[in-house]
Design a protein around this motif. Structure first.
Motif, PDB file in Angstrom:
ATOM      1  N   GLU A  40       0.840  -1.210   0.000  1.00 37.09           N
ATOM      2  CA  GLU A  40       0.000   0.000   0.000  1.00 37.09           C
ATOM      3  C   GLU A  40       0.875   1.259   0.000  1.00 37.09           C
ATOM      4  OE1 GLU A  40      -3.357   0.029  -0.381  1.00 37.09           O
ATOM      5  OE2 GLU A  40      -3.150   2.202  -0.529  1.00 37.09           O
ATOM      6  N   ILE A  43       2.254   1.778  -3.451  1.00 39.19           N
ATOM      7  CA  ILE A  43       1.245   2.332  -4.358  1.00 39.19           C
ATOM      8  C   ILE A  43       1.085   3.839  -4.125  1.00 39.19           C
ATOM      9  CG2 ILE A  43      -1.217   2.315  -4.962  1.00 39.19           C
ATOM     10  CD1 ILE A  43      -1.215  -0.699  -4.127  1.00 39.19           C
ATOM     11  N   GLN A  44       1.024   4.223  -2.842  1.00 39.67           N
ATOM     12  CA  GLN A  44       0.860   5.642  -2.521  1.00 39.67           C
ATOM     13  C   GLN A  44       2.080   6.453  -2.960  1.00 39.67           C
ATOM     14  OE1 GLN A  44      -1.917   6.968  -1.615  1.00 39.67           O
ATOM     15  NE2 GLN A  44      -3.008   5.065  -1.196  1.00 39.67           N
ATOM     16  N   THR A  72      -3.047   6.788   8.468  1.00 39.80           N
ATOM     17  CA  THR A  72      -4.288   7.385   7.978  1.00 39.80           C
ATOM     18  C   THR A  72      -4.986   6.554   6.916  1.00 39.80           C
ATOM     19  OG1 THR A  72      -3.295   9.538   8.373  1.00 39.80           O
ATOM     20  CG2 THR A  72      -5.279   9.514   7.046  1.00 39.80           C
ATOM     21  N   LEU A  73      -4.265   6.163   5.895  1.00 40.91           N
ATOM     22  CA  LEU A  73      -4.927   5.559   4.743  1.00 40.91           C
ATOM     23  C   LEU A  73      -5.114   4.053   4.855  1.00 40.91           C
ATOM     24  CD1 LEU A  73      -3.034   7.458   1.928  1.00 40.91           C
ATOM     25  CD2 LEU A  73      -5.240   8.006   2.903  1.00 40.91           C
ATOM     26  N   TYR A  74      -4.178   3.424   5.558  1.00 39.51           N
ATOM     27  CA  TYR A  74      -4.158   1.966   5.533  1.00 39.51           C
ATOM     28  C   TYR A  74      -5.302   1.367   6.336  1.00 39.51           C
ATOM     29  CZ  TYR A  74      -2.371  -2.781   6.167  1.00 39.51           C
ATOM     30  OH  TYR A  74      -2.233  -4.141   6.194  1.00 39.51           O
ATOM     31  N   ARG A  75      -5.940   0.389   5.717  1.00 41.17           N
ATOM     32  CA  ARG A  75      -6.962  -0.366   6.447  1.00 41.17           C
ATOM     33  C   ARG A  75      -6.405  -1.751   6.684  1.00 41.17           C
ATOM     34  NH1 ARG A  75     -10.459  -1.969   3.425  1.00 41.17           N
ATOM     35  NH2 ARG A  75     -11.898  -2.621   5.018  1.00 41.17           N
TER      36      ARG A  75
ATOM     37  N   LYS B  34      -3.858  -2.443  -7.167  1.00 41.13           N
ATOM     38  CA  LYS B  34      -4.923  -1.524  -6.728  1.00 41.13           C
ATOM     39  C   LYS B  34      -4.737  -1.154  -5.258  1.00 41.13           C
ATOM     40  CE  LYS B  34      -8.587  -0.725  -9.567  1.00 41.13           C
ATOM     41  NZ  LYS B  34      -7.601  -0.326 -10.593  1.00 41.13           N
ATOM     42  N   SER B  35      -4.925   0.106  -4.989  1.00 41.22           N
ATOM     43  CA  SER B  35      -4.834   0.565  -3.610  1.00 41.22           C
ATOM     44  C   SER B  35      -6.071   0.106  -2.837  1.00 41.22           C
ATOM     45  CB  SER B  35      -4.760   2.085  -3.588  1.00 41.22           C
ATOM     46  OG  SER B  35      -5.144   2.572  -2.341  1.00 41.22           O
ATOM     47  N   SER B  36      -5.898  -0.180  -1.556  1.00 40.41           N
ATOM     48  CA  SER B  36      -7.078  -0.521  -0.749  1.00 40.41           C
ATOM     49  C   SER B  36      -7.201   0.477   0.388  1.00 40.41           C
ATOM     50  CB  SER B  36      -6.963  -1.947  -0.223  1.00 40.41           C
ATOM     51  OG  SER B  36      -5.843  -2.051   0.608  1.00 40.41           O
ATOM     52  N   SER B  37      -6.825   1.738   0.111  1.00 40.73           N
ATOM     53  CA  SER B  37      -6.814   2.739   1.167  1.00 40.73           C
ATOM     54  C   SER B  37      -8.229   3.172   1.532  1.00 40.73           C
ATOM     55  CB  SER B  37      -5.998   3.948   0.740  1.00 40.73           C
ATOM     56  OG  SER B  37      -6.728   4.712  -0.176  1.00 40.73           O
ATOM     57  N   VAL B  38      -8.321   3.775   2.709  1.00 41.98           N
ATOM     58  CA  VAL B  38      -9.603   4.283   3.202  1.00 41.98           C
ATOM     59  C   VAL B  38     -10.215   5.258   2.199  1.00 41.98           C
ATOM     60  CG1 VAL B  38     -10.657   5.644   5.038  1.00 41.98           C
ATOM     61  CG2 VAL B  38      -8.834   4.069   5.582  1.00 41.98           C
ATOM     62  N   VAL B  39      -9.365   6.133   1.636  1.00 43.92           N
ATOM     63  CA  VAL B  39      -9.854   7.153   0.712  1.00 43.92           C
ATOM     64  C   VAL B  39     -10.518   6.505  -0.502  1.00 43.92           C
ATOM     65  CG1 VAL B  39      -9.167   9.070  -0.771  1.00 43.92           C
ATOM     66  CG2 VAL B  39      -8.102   8.782   1.449  1.00 43.92           C
ATOM     67  N   ARG B  40      -9.887   5.453  -1.001  1.00 42.18           N
ATOM     68  CA  ARG B  40     -10.451   4.762  -2.148  1.00 42.18           C
ATOM     69  C   ARG B  40     -11.802   4.139  -1.809  1.00 42.18           C
ATOM     70  NH1 ARG B  40      -7.454   3.929  -6.622  1.00 42.18           N
ATOM     71  NH2 ARG B  40      -8.526   2.696  -8.193  1.00 42.18           N
ATOM     72  N   TRP B  41     -11.884   3.573  -0.618  1.00 38.97           N
ATOM     73  CA  TRP B  41     -13.143   2.964  -0.183  1.00 38.97           C
ATOM     74  C   TRP B  41     -14.233   4.005   0.005  1.00 38.97           C
ATOM     75  CZ3 TRP B  41     -14.901  -1.705  -0.595  1.00 38.97           C
ATOM     76  CH2 TRP B  41     -13.978  -2.746  -0.775  1.00 38.97           C
ATOM     77  N   ILE B 118      -9.690  14.220   4.815  1.00 36.89           N
ATOM     78  CA  ILE B 118     -10.462  12.978   4.698  1.00 36.89           C
ATOM     79  C   ILE B 118     -11.745  13.088   5.517  1.00 36.89           C
ATOM     80  CG2 ILE B 118     -10.491  10.486   5.145  1.00 36.89           C
ATOM     81  CD1 ILE B 118      -7.497  10.471   4.646  1.00 36.89           C
ATOM     82  N   LEU B 200     -15.330   1.322   8.464  1.00 36.70           N
ATOM     83  CA  LEU B 200     -14.276   1.767   7.559  1.00 36.70           C
ATOM     84  C   LEU B 200     -13.354   2.792   8.206  1.00 36.70           C
ATOM     85  CD1 LEU B 200     -13.339   1.494   4.614  1.00 36.70           C
ATOM     86  CD2 LEU B 200     -14.743   3.464   4.084  1.00 36.70           C
TER      87      LEU B 200
END
Lengths: 164, 216
Positions: A40, A43-44, A72-75, B34-41, B118, B200
């Motif tokens: 991730e 990718i960022q 922040t972004l990673y789930r 593919k990104s699986s980031s919160v923003v994308r979701w 965000i 999420l």
């Protein structure tokens, strides 16, 4: 053009990948999660790369993107096991002048750091990477004074974890 | 204590050699994943939220409910058309707002700003969903009012044959069913949304509060 950019990016990341691995090792507990976060962050970094102007060092720029992704972004895609099976591999003792008490202390410290919250970990990470408070404050978007205050609180927290 | 953290720092610097090493090819393969980031979701879910209310029209029962003959017979058609215009206008406003907010999100920002943006984007979606839920309730209410003021419900609903019960009772039954449907539908839609977002952004919200507490 894209291919050239791609090549440049991958080469730079390959050379500086330790920064990303270190972030991953702090924020994840097993190999799958580590790889997942690494991907991730990659990718960022790649998405943001065209905006990287080269006015700062590639590595400096990486700290910000890597930490932003981690906190922040990673789930977390899968539930992470509480056991730290990866730690035994990553935090292997490799000191030449092996001092059991000192090493024990260090291991305890690592374990304590891993128990901290995501934001606290980010501060500790930057501190361990020898960043000054100005840089820490800028990366997190807080004031320098607050970064210092927070760091002192973390030290107290770590002390509490180590001496319950 | 400072000594211990500095001890850790010394050890930390030495750990480079213990880190995994990925090859050029391994990294290269990653950059197109593919990104699986919160923003994308948030982006995906928002798109779904913008589309779903319109997909309802594909359901035969819903389409019949909105059937112009029925709403015409109930005398509520002009109100429904007016509301639809407002709804589309507001939806367009939200789509533009959402797009602008979404574009503002940059991983190059500092952590605090990034989280702010965000959260703002998420809030825009939240307001849109609340608006949609409100609109659904209003549509149902107008329909129910139309039923209430209807002189001949059986004819208006195009049921064909008379039900075997007192017309007044029948009217209240239909109104009752509609009211329950309105509430259930709104609660389910709202529930799904808040559950999705709650799950999420739980971690993000936690870190956001942690960082903001620092500044407070």
């Amino acid at each position: 053009m894209t291919q050239e950019l791609e090549h440049q990016f991958v080469t730079e990341l390959e050379q500086n990948q330790n920064i990303v691995h270190k972030v991953c090792s702090l924020y994840t507990n097993n190999r799958d999660a580590h790889n997942d976060l690494f991907q991730e962050i990659t990718i960022q970094l790649w998405k943001a790369y065209p905006k990287f102007r080269g006015d700062s060092k590639f590595s400096t720029w990486m700290y910000r993107v890597a930490l932003n992704t981690a906190i922040t972004l990673y789930r977390k895609s899968k539930k992470q096991p509480k056991t730290q099976d990866f730690d035994s591999v990553v935090y292997r003792i490799q000191s030449e002048e092996y001092d059991p008490t000192e090493q024990q202390q260090i291991n305890l410290m690592y374990a304590a750091v891993k128990q901290l919250g995501d934001i606290d970990k980010a501060l500790v990470f930057l501190y361990l990477e020898d960043k000054n408070y100005k840089e820490i404050a800028e990366t997190l978007g807080i004031s320098e004074v607050n970064a210092r205050v927070k760091m002192n609180r973390i030290k107290t927290k770590l002390k509490a974890i180590l001496n319950p | 204590m400072i000594d211990e953290l500095d001890l850790l720092k010394k050890d930390w610097q030495k750990r480079d050699s213990e880190m995994p090493k990925l090859s050029y090819d391994q990294i290269h393969r990653m950059i197109w994943k593919k990104s699986s980031s919160v923003v994308r979701w948030i982006f995906y879910i928002s798109i779904i939220e913008f589309i779903v209310p319109h997909l309802l029209y594909l359901l035969p029962s819903f389409r019949d409910g909105m059937n112009t003959d029925i709403s015409g017979a109930l005398g509520i058609q002009p109100i429904l058309i007016g509301l639809s215009v407002i709804q589309y206008g507001v939806a367009i406003y939200f789509i533009v707002q959402f797009y602008r907010r979404y574009k503002e999100i940059s991983v190059l920002d500092n952590a605090s700003n990034l989280m702010d943006k965000i959260m703002r984007t998420r809030k825009t979606v939240k307001h849109y969903v609340l608006f949609c839920l409100g609109m659904i309730l209003i549509f149902f209410m107008i329909f129910i009012l139309g039923l209430y003021f209807s002189d001949n419900l059986v004819e208006s609903l195009q049921l064909g044959k008379e039900p075997d019960m007192d017309p007044a009772r029948f009217k209240w039954m239909v109104i009752g069913i509609m009211s329950v449907a309105a509430i259930v539908f709104t609660v389910v839609m709202g529930g799904i949304y808040f559950l999705l977002y709650g799950l999420l952004t739980r971690r993000l919200l936690f870190n956001y509060k942690d960082l903001k507490r620092m500044e407070g």
